[in-house]
Design a protein around this motif. Structure first.
Motif, PDB file in Angstrom:
ATOM      1  N   ALA A  30      33.696  52.767  36.724  1.00 16.85           N
ATOM      2  CA  ALA A  30      32.931  51.996  37.709  1.00 16.85           C
ATOM      3  C   ALA A  30      33.775  50.854  38.273  1.00 16.85           C
ATOM      4  CB  ALA A  30      31.652  51.455  37.074  1.00 16.85           C
ATOM      5  N   MET A  31      34.516  50.164  37.396  1.00 17.91           N
ATOM      6  CA  MET A  31      35.371  49.080  37.849  1.00 17.91           C
ATOM      7  C   MET A  31      36.560  49.592  38.663  1.00 17.91           C
ATOM      8  SD  MET A  31      34.000  46.206  36.950  1.00 17.91           S
ATOM      9  CE  MET A  31      32.447  47.033  37.324  1.00 17.91           C
ATOM     10  N   LEU A  32      37.072  50.764  38.290  1.00 18.61           N
ATOM     11  CA  LEU A  32      38.114  51.395  39.108  1.00 18.61           C
ATOM     12  C   LEU A  32      37.576  51.724  40.498  1.00 18.61           C
ATOM     13  CD1 LEU A  32      39.906  53.840  36.623  1.00 18.61           C
ATOM     14  CD2 LEU A  32      40.952  51.904  37.811  1.00 18.61           C
ATOM     15  N   SER A  33      36.320  52.135  40.554  1.00 23.36           N
ATOM     16  CA  SER A  33      35.700  52.448  41.847  1.00 23.36           C
ATOM     17  C   SER A  33      35.554  51.189  42.695  1.00 23.36           C
ATOM     18  CB  SER A  33      34.327  53.097  41.636  1.00 23.36           C
ATOM     19  OG  SER A  33      34.457  54.316  40.926  1.00 23.36           O
ATOM     20  N   LEU A  34      35.235  50.049  42.057  1.00 19.58           N
ATOM     21  CA  LEU A  34      35.172  48.783  42.800  1.00 19.58           C
ATOM     22  C   LEU A  34      36.548  48.396  43.335  1.00 19.58           C
ATOM     23  CD1 LEU A  34      32.762  46.468  40.755  1.00 19.58           C
ATOM     24  CD2 LEU A  34      32.392  47.470  43.018  1.00 19.58           C
ATOM     25  N   TYR A  90      41.693  49.969  32.129  1.00 19.90           N
ATOM     26  CA  TYR A  90      40.280  49.813  32.485  1.00 19.90           C
ATOM     27  C   TYR A  90      39.385  50.613  31.533  1.00 19.90           C
ATOM     28  CZ  TYR A  90      40.632  47.187  36.887  1.00 19.90           C
ATOM     29  OH  TYR A  90      40.819  46.194  37.822  1.00 19.90           O
ATOM     30  N   ARG A  91      39.747  51.879  31.263  1.00 22.20           N
ATOM     31  CA  ARG A  91      38.897  52.730  30.431  1.00 22.20           C
ATOM     32  C   ARG A  91      38.930  52.318  28.969  1.00 22.20           C
ATOM     33  NH1 ARG A  91      41.350  57.855  33.593  1.00 22.20           N
ATOM     34  NH2 ARG A  91      39.848  57.956  35.309  1.00 22.20           N
ATOM     35  N   TYR A  92      40.095  51.941  28.483  1.00 20.99           N
ATOM     36  CA  TYR A  92      40.237  51.548  27.089  1.00 20.99           C
ATOM     37  C   TYR A  92      39.499  50.234  26.816  1.00 20.99           C
ATOM     38  CZ  TYR A  92      42.537  50.346  22.652  1.00 20.99           C
ATOM     39  OH  TYR A  92      42.793  50.013  21.350  1.00 20.99           O
ATOM     40  N   THR A  93      39.523  49.336  27.805  1.00 24.91           N
ATOM     41  CA  THR A  93      38.886  48.027  27.636  1.00 24.91           C
ATOM     42  C   THR A  93      37.375  48.096  27.784  1.00 24.91           C
ATOM     43  OG1 THR A  93      40.872  46.945  28.515  1.00 24.91           O
ATOM     44  CG2 THR A  93      38.846  45.646  28.473  1.00 24.91           C
ATOM     45  N   LEU A  94      36.883  48.854  28.759  1.00 24.02           N
ATOM     46  CA  LEU A  94      35.465  48.843  29.100  1.00 24.02           C
ATOM     47  C   LEU A  94      34.719  50.103  28.706  1.00 24.02           C
ATOM     48  CD1 LEU A  94      35.802  47.357  32.701  1.00 24.02           C
ATOM     49  CD2 LEU A  94      35.326  46.100  30.595  1.00 24.02           C
ATOM     50  N   GLY A  95      35.454  51.114  28.265  1.00 25.04           N
ATOM     51  CA  GLY A  95      34.824  52.405  28.017  1.00 25.04           C
ATOM     52  C   GLY A  95      34.932  53.274  29.262  1.00 25.04           C
ATOM     53  N   PRO A  96      34.790  54.585  29.115  1.00 20.87           N
ATOM     54  CA  PRO A  96      35.019  55.491  30.247  1.00 20.87           C
ATOM     55  C   PRO A  96      34.066  55.288  31.415  1.00 20.87           C
ATOM     56  CG  PRO A  96      34.102  56.667  28.352  1.00 20.87           C
ATOM     57  CD  PRO A  96      34.475  55.311  27.868  1.00 20.87           C
ATOM     58  N   SER A 110      37.759  40.637  48.094  1.00 21.51           N
ATOM     59  CA  SER A 110      39.074  40.813  47.459  1.00 21.51           C
ATOM     60  C   SER A 110      39.264  39.865  46.285  1.00 21.51           C
ATOM     61  CB  SER A 110      40.192  40.608  48.487  1.00 21.51           C
ATOM     62  OG  SER A 110      40.230  41.661  49.418  1.00 21.51           O
ATOM     63  N   ILE A 111      38.758  38.640  46.411  1.00 24.46           N
ATOM     64  CA  ILE A 111      38.868  37.682  45.317  1.00 24.46           C
ATOM     65  C   ILE A 111      38.202  38.241  44.059  1.00 24.46           C
ATOM     66  CG2 ILE A 111      38.085  35.435  44.471  1.00 24.46           C
ATOM     67  CD1 ILE A 111      38.452  34.385  47.316  1.00 24.46           C
ATOM     68  N   VAL A 112      37.027  38.843  44.244  1.00 31.37           N
ATOM     69  CA  VAL A 112      36.286  39.368  43.099  1.00 31.37           C
ATOM     70  C   VAL A 112      36.920  40.653  42.573  1.00 31.37           C
ATOM     71  CG1 VAL A 112      34.068  40.266  42.317  1.00 31.37           C
ATOM     72  CG2 VAL A 112      34.133  38.312  43.874  1.00 31.37           C
ATOM     73  N   ASN A 113      37.118  41.633  43.463  1.00 28.01           N
ATOM     74  CA  ASN A 113      37.550  42.964  43.029  1.00 28.01           C
ATOM     75  C   ASN A 113      39.030  43.064  42.698  1.00 28.01           C
ATOM     76  OD1 ASN A 113      34.954  43.849  43.352  1.00 28.01           O
ATOM     77  ND2 ASN A 113      35.326  45.023  45.204  1.00 28.01           N
ATOM     78  N   LEU A 114      39.865  42.280  43.397  1.00 27.22           N
ATOM     79  CA  LEU A 114      41.307  42.404  43.211  1.00 27.22           C
ATOM     80  C   LEU A 114      41.914  41.299  42.355  1.00 27.22           C
ATOM     81  CD1 LEU A 114      42.465  43.493  46.802  1.00 27.22           C
ATOM     82  CD2 LEU A 114      41.862  44.932  44.839  1.00 27.22           C
ATOM     83  N   ILE A 115      41.162  40.231  42.111  1.00 27.47           N
ATOM     84  CA  ILE A 115      41.722  39.122  41.325  1.00 27.47           C
ATOM     85  C   ILE A 115      40.879  38.830  40.084  1.00 27.47           C
ATOM     86  CG2 ILE A 115      42.335  36.672  41.341  1.00 27.47           C
ATOM     87  CD1 ILE A 115      43.025  36.949  44.290  1.00 27.47           C
ATOM     88  N   VAL A 116      39.618  38.474  40.272  1.00 24.89           N
ATOM     89  CA  VAL A 116      38.794  38.032  39.141  1.00 24.89           C
ATOM     90  C   VAL A 116      38.583  39.159  38.133  1.00 24.89           C
ATOM     91  CG1 VAL A 116      36.542  37.141  38.445  1.00 24.89           C
ATOM     92  CG2 VAL A 116      37.642  36.267  40.515  1.00 24.89           C
ATOM     93  N   ILE A 117      38.115  40.323  38.599  1.00 23.60           N
ATOM     94  CA  ILE A 117      37.843  41.436  37.678  1.00 23.60           C
ATOM     95  C   ILE A 117      39.104  41.909  36.955  1.00 23.60           C
ATOM     96  CG2 ILE A 117      37.080  43.847  37.540  1.00 23.60           C
ATOM     97  CD1 ILE A 117      34.972  43.200  39.638  1.00 23.60           C
ATOM     98  N   PRO A 118      40.241  42.137  37.654  1.00 22.88           N
ATOM     99  CA  PRO A 118      41.452  42.525  36.912  1.00 22.88           C
ATOM    100  C   PRO A 118      41.901  41.498  35.879  1.00 22.88           C
ATOM    101  CG  PRO A 118      41.715  43.062  39.229  1.00 22.88           C
ATOM    102  CD  PRO A 118      40.448  42.263  39.114  1.00 22.88           C
ATOM    103  N   VAL A 119      41.797  40.202  36.194  1.00 23.35           N
ATOM    104  CA  VAL A 119      42.192  39.174  35.226  1.00 23.35           C
ATOM    105  C   VAL A 119      41.325  39.268  33.969  1.00 23.35           C
ATOM    106  CG1 VAL A 119      42.141  36.694  34.769  1.00 23.35           C
ATOM    107  CG2 VAL A 119      43.232  37.533  36.833  1.00 23.35           C
ATOM    108  N   ILE A 120      40.020  39.436  34.143  1.00 19.09           N
ATOM    109  CA  ILE A 120      39.118  39.536  32.990  1.00 19.09           C
ATOM    110  C   ILE A 120      39.449  40.769  32.158  1.00 19.09           C
ATOM    111  CG2 ILE A 120      36.719  39.906  32.293  1.00 19.09           C
ATOM    112  CD1 ILE A 120      35.892  38.246  34.765  1.00 19.09           C
ATOM    113  N   ILE A 121      39.637  41.910  32.822  1.00 23.40           N
ATOM    114  CA  ILE A 121      39.889  43.161  32.100  1.00 23.40           C
ATOM    115  C   ILE A 121      41.231  43.119  31.387  1.00 23.40           C
ATOM    116  CG2 ILE A 121      40.317  45.644  32.398  1.00 23.40           C
ATOM    117  CD1 ILE A 121      38.223  45.576  34.650  1.00 23.40           C
ATOM    118  N   TYR A 122      42.253  42.640  32.068  1.00 25.17           N
ATOM    119  CA  TYR A 122      43.583  42.594  31.446  1.00 25.17           C
ATOM    120  C   TYR A 122      43.618  41.579  30.304  1.00 25.17           C
ATOM    121  CZ  TYR A 122      46.020  45.727  34.657  1.00 25.17           C
ATOM    122  OH  TYR A 122      46.457  46.843  35.349  1.00 25.17           O
ATOM    123  N   THR A 123      42.828  40.501  30.398  1.00 25.40           N
ATOM    124  CA  THR A 123      42.775  39.523  29.312  1.00 25.40           C
ATOM    125  C   THR A 123      42.102  40.127  28.082  1.00 25.40           C
ATOM    126  OG1 THR A 123      42.688  37.684  30.895  1.00 25.40           O
ATOM    127  CG2 THR A 123      41.960  37.238  28.640  1.00 25.40           C
TER     128      THR A 123
END
Length: 365
Positions: A79-83, A68-74, A332-345
């Motif tokens: 913030a995304m980890l908090s979500l 998360y931090r490497y992809t989006l910055g600290p 959950s769809i947004v925070n646990l599925i959509v956002i992780p897929v975008i970040i990991y991609t």
């Protein structure tokens, strides 16, 4: 450290109990085809979690915090980890509210939901704070017990099922309600993403994908069989009018006109299942909070108090609680599925990682 085989039990603990407890939320949308909606949702979840782990293996990095931090910055990464943390807390809230409501409504009306809630949350907090050995031992014991109980219950209620209730299959084709049921089910099963904070603590990372797939397939067959059994026991008008049909299904069990113990099986599944999910979610919350900062010793007691009062508010009004479960699924769809897929991609196409020690990952060049 966890073993990769432990992931099978963790996945089961995070995903099995929700849909089993309140299947009518989904049968009101998909009707007799809900079992197909479950199968489609589980297929999507299998593809989803396999993809995330494939990215981790491809990049040789399993630290969620670093990704998360490497992809989006600290700043944005935190913030995304908090979500993500917010969704974990919502699953803690779900565990406390639904378990206490189900036990109060179906078994012990004279005992308030707060009594069940206090026991579950106290035991859950105690075990979660003992560390990974206590967490995984409790999870393995409960999964083994719930699986055994489920097989016994399957045999006991077999004679009360009428499989004509599941036919005709897809008589109306793929409708909007069916698609909505798949979407909500995918959100509920999105709790599988809570294994992500655990991955950096798995010792034999070469087998993570293998046992994650096996664990997800185990959950899939369990959920499809359970949903078919529930639909085959009740006609849809009756089923859709129930809040917790599984708890009523077991009351049909009777032998020799005096032996009626079907409730014991499902009580164990409900109490044990929600306790297991609460422990795993709380342990994940502990990992995430420590990645985001250095919490005070009393922080997790304060957090438990907030969850307690929020769960008490929901459990006291069953109609409001079931409305809230809809929102939980979409969040959950947004925070646990959509956002992780975008970040990991995005992370997949980044350069090789160079990880700071604070992320406690296994990430090598």
């Amino acid at each position: 450290m966890f073993n990769s085989k432990h992931l099978m039990f963790i996945i089961a603990g995070l995903t099995i109990v929700s849909v089993k407890t309140y299947p009518a939320v989904f049968t009101r949308l998909a009707g007799r085809d809900t079992w197909l909606a479950v199968a489609v949702a589980m297929l999507l979840i299998l593809v989803y979690i396999s993809y995330l782990i494939w990215v981790c293996r491809k990049k040789n990095c399993y630290s969620m915090a670093h990704i998360y931090r490497y992809t989006l910055g600290p700043v944005l990464g935190n913030a995304m980890l908090s979500l993500f943390m917010l969704s974990v807390l919502l699953h803690l809230l779900e565990s406390a509210a639904v378990e206490s409501s189900a036990m109060h409504e179906q078994f012990l009306l004279n005992i308030p939901p707060t009594a069940f809630m206090a026991v579950l949350m106290t035991v859950g907090l105690y075990i979660a704070t003992l560390g990974y050995q206590a967490v995984i031992t409790t999870t393995i014991i409960h999964i083994a017990g719930i699986a055994t109980s489920g097989m016994g219950l399957f045999i006991l209620v077999a004679k009360y099922k009428n499989y004509d209730y599941i036919f005709p299959i897809m008589a109306d084709g793929v409708t909007g309600d069916f698609a909505q049921a798949v979407l909500k089910l995918t959100g509920v099963y999105g709790s599988i993403a809570i294994i992500l904070p655990f991955l950096s603590r798995v010792s034999d990372k070469a087998n993570i994908l293998k046992y994650t797939v096996l664990g997800t397939l185990f959950v899939a067959q369990n959920q499809v069989v359970s949903m078919i059994g529930t639909i085959a026991t009740f006609s849809l008008p009756w089923l859709n009018a129930m809040f917790y049909p599984k708890l009523l299904q077991t009351q049909l069990v009777s032998h020799f006109d005096f032996m009626e113990a079907g409730e014991l099986f499902v009580m164990y599944q409900i109490v044990g299942g929600w306790l297991m999910k609460y422990i795993l979610c709380f342990f994940a919350a502990i990992i995430l909070v420590r990645l985001l900062g250095k919490p005070k010793e009393y922080f997790f007691w304060v957090l438990s108090g907030i969850i307690f009062f929020a769960a008490k508010y929901l459990a006291n009004n069953i109609f409001m609680m079931f409305d809230a479960l809809d929102y939980f699924a979409y969040i959950s769809i947004v925070n646990l599925i959509v956002i992780p897929v975008i970040i990991y991609t995005i992370f997949l196409f980044k350069d090789s990682c160079a990880i700071p020690k604070r992320d406690n990952s296994v990430c090598r060049r």
